[in-house]
Design a protein around this motif. Structure first.
Motif, mmCIF file in Angstrom:
data_model
loop_
_atom_site.group_PDB
_atom_site.id
_atom_site.type_symbol
_atom_site.label_atom_id
_atom_site.label_comp_id
_atom_site.label_asym_id
_atom_site.label_seq_id
_atom_site.Cartn_x
_atom_site.Cartn_y
_atom_site.Cartn_z
ATOM 1 N N PHE B 469 0.658 -1.176 -0.041
ATOM 2 C CA PHE B 469 0.060 0.105 0.146
ATOM 3 C C PHE B 469 0.827 1.222 -0.008
ATOM 4 C CE2 PHE B 469 -3.450 -3.067 0.457
ATOM 5 C CZ PHE B 469 -4.492 -2.159 -0.220
ATOM 6 N N LEU B 470 1.918 1.166 0.517
ATOM 7 C CA LEU B 470 2.877 2.168 0.346
ATOM 8 C C LEU B 470 3.057 2.658 -1.500
ATOM 9 C CD1 LEU B 470 5.091 4.250 1.611
ATOM 10 C CD2 LEU B 470 6.936 2.620 0.954
ATOM 11 N N ALA B 471 3.260 1.472 -2.059
ATOM 12 C CA ALA B 471 3.467 1.621 -3.408
ATOM 13 C C ALA B 471 2.060 2.073 -4.130
ATOM 14 C CB ALA B 471 3.661 0.175 -4.062
ATOM 15 N N VAL B 472 1.073 1.768 -3.620
ATOM 16 C CA VAL B 472 -0.273 2.181 -3.948
ATOM 17 C C VAL B 472 -0.490 3.777 -3.691
ATOM 18 C CG1 VAL B 472 -2.907 2.274 -3.558
ATOM 19 C CG2 VAL B 472 -1.714 0.206 -3.624
ATOM 20 N N ALA B 473 -0.070 4.046 -2.462
ATOM 21 C CA ALA B 473 0.051 5.565 -2.141
ATOM 22 C C ALA B 473 1.002 6.467 -3.011
ATOM 23 C CB ALA B 473 0.260 5.725 -0.684
ATOM 24 N N SER B 474 2.057 5.807 -3.462
ATOM 25 C CA SER B 474 2.869 6.776 -4.328
ATOM 26 C C SER B 474 2.365 6.807 -5.701
ATOM 27 C CB SER B 474 4.244 5.990 -4.419
ATOM 28 O OG SER B 474 4.160 4.847 -5.398
ATOM 29 N N LYS B 475 1.299 5.692 -5.985
ATOM 30 C CA LYS B 475 0.488 6.236 -7.419
ATOM 31 C C LYS B 475 -0.601 7.220 -7.132
ATOM 32 C CE LYS B 475 2.377 2.234 -9.971
ATOM 33 N NZ LYS B 475 3.220 1.869 -8.791
ATOM 34 N N LEU B 476 -1.254 6.806 -6.112
ATOM 35 C CA LEU B 476 -2.335 7.748 -5.792
ATOM 36 C C LEU B 476 -2.101 8.742 -4.541
ATOM 37 C CD1 LEU B 476 -5.119 4.979 -5.508
ATOM 38 C CD2 LEU B 476 -4.719 6.345 -7.222
ATOM 39 N N THR B 477 -1.443 9.867 -5.014
ATOM 40 C CA THR B 477 -0.511 10.607 -3.994
ATOM 41 C C THR B 477 -1.502 11.257 -3.128
ATOM 42 O OG1 THR B 477 -0.743 12.306 -6.090
ATOM 43 C CG2 THR B 477 1.364 10.925 -5.588
ATOM 44 N N PHE B 478 -2.740 11.296 -3.523
ATOM 45 C CA PHE B 478 -3.647 12.331 -2.476
ATOM 46 C C PHE B 478 -3.857 11.510 -1.307
ATOM 47 C CE2 PHE B 478 -6.474 9.508 -5.013
ATOM 48 C CZ PHE B 478 -7.517 8.873 -4.047
ATOM 49 N N LEU B 479 -3.489 9.918 -1.365
ATOM 50 C CA LEU B 479 -3.659 9.305 -0.104
ATOM 51 C C LEU B 479 -2.192 9.180 0.927
ATOM 52 C CD1 LEU B 479 -4.889 5.830 -1.712
ATOM 53 C CD2 LEU B 479 -6.054 7.594 -0.092
ATOM 54 N N ARG B 480 -1.349 9.748 0.264
ATOM 55 C CA ARG B 480 -0.027 9.459 1.302
ATOM 56 C C ARG B 480 -0.197 10.315 2.472
ATOM 57 N NH1 ARG B 480 4.144 12.482 -1.033
ATOM 58 N NH2 ARG B 480 5.751 11.475 0.157
ATOM 59 N N GLY B 481 0.414 9.511 3.300
ATOM 60 C CA GLY B 481 0.615 10.051 4.846
ATOM 61 C C GLY B 481 -0.934 10.429 5.477
ATOM 62 N N THR B 482 -2.042 10.023 4.707
ATOM 63 C CA THR B 482 -3.519 10.664 5.284
ATOM 64 C C THR B 482 -3.964 9.251 6.146
ATOM 65 O OG1 THR B 482 -4.535 9.655 3.440
ATOM 66 C CG2 THR B 482 -3.943 11.870 3.047
ATOM 67 N N LEU B 483 -5.086 9.930 7.064
ATOM 68 C CA LEU B 483 -5.750 8.835 7.706
ATOM 69 C C LEU B 483 -6.531 7.925 6.878
ATOM 70 C CD1 LEU B 483 -6.696 8.252 10.701
ATOM 71 C CD2 LEU B 483 -8.440 9.655 10.367
ATOM 72 N N LEU B 484 -6.785 8.607 5.659
ATOM 73 C CA LEU B 484 -7.704 7.662 4.759
ATOM 74 C C LEU B 484 -6.890 6.330 4.189
ATOM 75 C CD1 LEU B 484 -10.321 7.435 2.990
ATOM 76 C CD2 LEU B 484 -9.216 8.749 1.265
ATOM 77 N N LEU B 485 -5.747 6.651 4.112
ATOM 78 C CA LEU B 485 -4.761 5.477 3.729
ATOM 79 C C LEU B 485 -4.945 4.346 4.821
ATOM 80 C CD1 LEU B 485 -2.868 3.944 1.702
ATOM 81 C CD2 LEU B 485 -1.056 5.248 2.734
#
Lengths: 389, 617
Positions: B469-485
């Motif tokens: 999911f770190l890799a997912v977040a690097s593509k969907l950048t709006f998720l990075r470091g968020t509570l939603l992720l």
């Protein structure tokens, strides 16, 4: 048709010639680093303040000491963002997942493991090297690219039961004998700085030291019987089979401090801060023939996509300055500045700590060049031995 | 032509009519909806794991090129990860597969089997005693037995080590047992497979207790009464009625405990490694974090997933084979307790001592360790680590004020509570709906698919899940470091808990109950909220509470996705790593207290709780 074709060929050639120029175009961070290298502290501070304004500098570090360090803010007025303190493997994973994907993760990165730094972070262009003005004149050239911030020691310690005259072992070959079975050590597969130092031991320089210690202890020359590639592999194999793997250095320090007299371990010197050191003896150069432990670097690098490159350079200046080292690392034992003008503290001396030059002489110093030559074989062989316990 | 056209129209209409008819049933809508959602949520992680196992990473390419004279480039397809890890090599590599994979796998299988047996034995026995006998102190037993699951498993391992360490083992640190009684237990009791299995068994015994107890409590007493009238003995009733009825719960327990133990890392590291007892998860973590042979770590992940899938397949085959596990028919509310007579007092005392040791003692230990200035010296007790309003000194790192006035700790605690609440609400509700859909569509391929997919995330080790999911977040950048992720990751990872309890509960419910409501014209939401949910409330609530508890004490899953100060467990790990023992013990205690408070509040607000769900009232 011919005309169109020749235009196309000409265009392709032009593009072909221009591409390397585009590829080698300097980024803002590279430009800032180049400029910063020639700036004085005051010039760089002014530039950094102008650059960062009310922003916060991001630090990702394997060592917790620089995280949320207040002395930098007190000195410069520049705020640090909430720091992140993952272990090395996570730092490389984050660099790959974030900087590798073009995403900001931090401005300054402090990390260990020279092999991974050179072959992953530097090779992929995730980090850039910066050497503060003046440091190149006083520091060792081998410490400048990639820039080492501090060195740390991982040393042999034992519980002396309060008897400071006790000499538990005097030669590293003793540690391969059954009477020293159970010496606590963090699995080198999980602790890359130890793995790198073990691999470094296979270099000719340390083979010679081991051979000398072997002759002293067994009274004869080491002769290969074909089992091991060289003397270092024999020591490493026997030592690993003799060790007990414990997952944390702080646990090893505690086990030795609270354990019975004669119990021993190889752990990071600075962990002595966390335990009662009354009964612990450091088996350093005078006591042990061969080597006293490991000395490994902590590198400081600028992220290739840093938001605040001038401020990041200023932070590197601070960390490698006498004042920065004294404030951040100098209070305790076990860390040594790459800046030879930065002395270790009185507190560190009270624990028997010595200056960097001393440890460079008596410890195995992680050697990135040797690692590059033998890593695949040596790593796999040592990992194999660690697994076969 | 026009005849063909009209036939085509007719078949189109027929298809539309069929679709309309199919989707007019709520269970069908739910099963299709969740099948699609779960396919999306699980396909990427699985694809990612398989792809990583079959490609050469940057470091692997370097190593393989050097060792095997290949010419691999980063990202190239290769079987070498599988070959090197699973097959016997030559020369230096001869034993690589045995030492890195086959031996640790054998150790993992042994440890997981023993842990399952211990968990079922302890959890099942206590569940049986509480729900089916007239034993005393039920409320107390029921309340405290969930404690070992609330505590992170490694803290139990630490307590084990602190109690049994002695002068004959390792560096000779004197543990509590030796210092109090002078008894030195043998080394195999302190380190190795024995403590690993016991600690994991105790940690997961509440699973068995919750799942088996829930079934026993809801069991139709008429079945046992009928057998008693027919003069069947207690043993025969147990073998022929009680055990068959708790079989689905038993299988769920085996599935959950076995998979969890196979993937557990911390306990084998704490009390296994010092005796050279290595399991697959410790090898997986070493290879993964080593960053050199990460592809082989993914091969191990696939092996863990495969084992889980075999168990899952057996579970599905078994529950599908049995025509019915219905225990709640709505026809009987009576529960007859077995009278254990003169043994009541003895069993009660034994249980009190046992539960004190596994549930209360570790908490006392956390409390004491959070209040001693010098570890092991209880004359230095002080409350400053809890109550100091000024910076506490004496540590290598800045720790801030006492725990109750420490902004960082309180923020991280709130972060964890917020995340756990949201995750449990989402996951718990999905679990009820999936359970309903799977139970109603039992036997269909779609139900099997949804049931399997919902369990899949449980089989992927947390560490690998976080990295994916770190890799997912690097593509969907709006998720990075968020509570939603964190919510998405936690939600998918803990869905199996809620799905298991939801499915078990729904499987036990006779279809007649819903049919009766349908006949009187109750709408679907009304049937769910007013009839089905209240009847199996205890089981459903556990579907909300288990994700909450797991999320509160999760570390590996979130550690890559957030900073150390965001969640209480990442902060705990930071303090633990820096040997700030008072703070890490205090935080452990805080986690236990928070979970107990949530359990208590749930109990007061809804009348249900984990322990009450199995008959503690």
């Amino acid at each position: 048709m011919k005309k169109t074709l020749s235009i196309l060929i000409a265009l392709t050639l032009c593009l072909g010639l221009m591409l390397p120029m585009v590829a080698s175009a300097e980024t803002d961070v590279e430009k800032a680093i180049k400029e910063a290298q020639n700036m004085t502290w005051d010039e760089l501070l002014a530039k950094a303040k102008e650059e960062i304004g009310d922003g916060e500098l991001g630090i990702m570090s394997t060592t917790s000491r620089v995280i949320n360090e207040e002395s930098f803010t007190k000195l410069t007025g520049i705020k640090l963002a909430e720091g992140s303190n993952p272990n090395d493997s996570k730092i490389y994973e984050l660099m790959e997942g974030e900087i590798g994907a073009g995403l900001y993760t931090a401005d300054v990165i402090l990390t260990q493991d020279s092999f991974m730094l050179v072959n992953k972070a530097v090779a992929n262009g995730w980090v850039l090297n910066y050497v503060p003005k003046g440091l190149a004149d006083i520091a060792l050239e081998s410490d400048l690219n990639p820039l080492v911030c501090t060195y740390n020691t991982r040393l042999f310690f034992y519980n002396d039961g309060g008897n400071k005259e006790m000499k538990l072992y005097t030669n590293v070959w003793q540690l391969t004998e059954p009477e020293f079975a159970g010496m606590e050590f963090k699995n080198p597969v999980d602790e890359k700085t130890s793995m790198n130092c073990l691999i470094t031991m296979t270099s000719e320089k340390y083979q010679a030291k081991l051979a000398e210690a072997y002759k002293e202890y067994y009274g004869k020359e080491w002769v290969s019987d074909g089992t091991y590639m060289n003397i270092a592999y024999e020591w490493i194999h026997k030592f690993i089979m003799n060790c007990t793997f414990i997952n944390k250095d702080s646990t090893i320090a505690k086990d030795i401090a609270d354990g019975a007299p004669g119990s021993s371990g190889l752990f990071v010197f600075s962990k002595l801060r966390s335990v009662d050191p009354t009964n612990i003896t450091c088996s350093c150069y005078d006591d042990i023939q061969g080597f006293a432990g490991f000395l490994y670097p902590i590198y400081i690098q600028i992220a290739a996509n840093a938001k605040y490159p001038y401020t990041a350079c200023l932070f590197v200046n601070y960390c490698t300055s006498v004042e920065g080292y004294t404030n951040v690392w100098g209070k305790d034992m076990g860390s040594y500045s790459v800046n030879p003008e930065a002395p270790i503290s009185e507190n560190a001396k009270s624990f028997g700590d010595q200056p960097l030059a001393y440890w460079q002489d008596c410890a195995i110093v992680e050697d990135p060049v040797h690692l590059q030559n033998v890593y695949a074989f040596a790593y796999t062989q040592i990992a194999m031995w660690c697994a076969s316990k | 032509m026009s005849k063909n056209g009209s036939e085509g129209r007719k078949s189109g209409q027929k298809l539309l009519y069929r679709a309309k008819s199919y989707f007019s049933v709520q269970a069908n809508v739910l099963i299709v909806l969740f099948a699609v959602l779960l396919l999306v949520a699980t396909a990427y992680p699985m694809f990612s794991v398989i792809r990583s196992s079959l490609t050469a990473g940057q470091m692997e390419a370097m190593m393989y090129n050097s060792l095997f004279s290949t010419k691999l480039k980063t990202g190239d397809f290769t079987w070498l990860n599988f070959k090197m890890l699973l097959t016997r090599g030559t020369g230096m590599m001869a034993d690589w597969s045995v030492m890195q994979f086959w031996k640790p796998l054998w150790n993992s299988l042994r440890m997981s089997t023993y842990a399952c047996l211990i968990a079922i034995l302890i959890g099942g026995t206590i569940a049986f005693l509480i729900t089916r006998t007239d034993i005393r102190c039920k409320k107390f037993f029921s309340s405290v037995f969930i404690f070992p699951y609330i505590m992170p498993s490694w803290t139990l391992a630490l307590v084990w080590k602190n109690v049994f360490a002695n002068s004959n083992v390792g560096t000779g640190v004197v543990g509590m047992l030796e210092s109090l009684t002078g008894i030195c237990v043998p080394a195999w009791v302190v380190y190795g497979i024995f403590p690993c299995s016991i600690v994991m068994g105790i940690h997961y015994a509440p699973f068995a207790y919750i799942l088996i107890g829930g079934t026993l409590r809801n069991m139709d007493a008429n079945l046992e009464e009928a057998a008693t009238i027919l003069q069947a003995g207690r043993g025969r009733i147990l073998r022929k009625i009680t055990i068959p009825i708790v079989m689905p719960a038993l299988f769920s327990t085996v599935l959950l405990v076995f998979s969890s133990t196979m993937a557990s890392y911390a306990v084998p590291v704490f009390v296994g490694s010092p005796a050279n007892f290595f399991v697959l998860s410790t090898r997986l973590r070493s290879l993964y974090e080593g960053g050199i042979y990460t592809g082989q770590a993914y091969v191990m992940t696939i092996a863990l997933i495969l084992f889980g899938m075999i168990l899952l397949g057996l579970n599905t085959w078994f529950t599908g084979k049995r025509k019915s596990f219905t225990t709640v028919t709505g026809k009987s509310g009576q529960v007859s307790y077995i009278k254990i007579g003169k043994f009541n007092y003895v069993i009660t005392v034994i249980l009190v001592i046992f539960l004190f040791l596994i549930s209360i003692f570790p908490i006392i230990s956390f409390a004491l360790e959070s209040m001693v200035a010098k570890q092991g010296d209880y004359s230095t007790l002080t409350l400053k680590y809890w109550l100091s309003r000024t910076e506490i000194s004496g540590y290598a790192v800045a720790v801030g004020n006492g725990i109750l006035f420490n902004r960082n700790i309180l923020n991280a605690l709130w972060g964890s509570i917020k995340l756990s609440l949201i995750v449990s609400l989402i996951v718990g509700s999905c679990g009820v709906l999936i359970g309903y859909a799977v139970a109603r569509k039992r036997g269909t391929k779609l139900a099997g698919l949804v049931s399997g997919l919902a369990f899949f995330p449980y089989l992927v080790p947390s560490m690998a899940f976080g990295a994916i999911f770190l890799a997912v977040a690097s593509k969907l950048t709006f998720l990075r470091g968020t509570l939603l992720l964190l919510i998405i990751v936690g939600g998918i990872k803990y869905l199996p808990f809620a799905t298991r309890s939801g499915t078990n509960a729904m499987m036990q419910l006779s279809g007649e109950i819903e049919e009766a409501a349908l006949i009187v014209g109750a709408s679907w939401p009304k049937r769910m909220l007013r009839i089905l949910f209240p009847i199996q409330k205890s089981a459903f609530i556990s579907g909300y509470l288990l994700p909450f508890v797991s999320c509160m004490r999760e570390l590996s899953l979130f550690v890559l996705l957030t900073k150390s100060g965001t969640l209480i467990t990442t902060l705990l790990s930071y303090f633990d790593e820096k040997a700030v023992n008072q703070m890490s013990n205090g935080i452990n205690l805080l986690i236990v207290i928070i979970v107990l408070l949530v359990n208590f509040t749930t109990n007061k607000l809804t009348g249900a709780s984990i322990d009450k769900g199995v008959g503690g009232n």
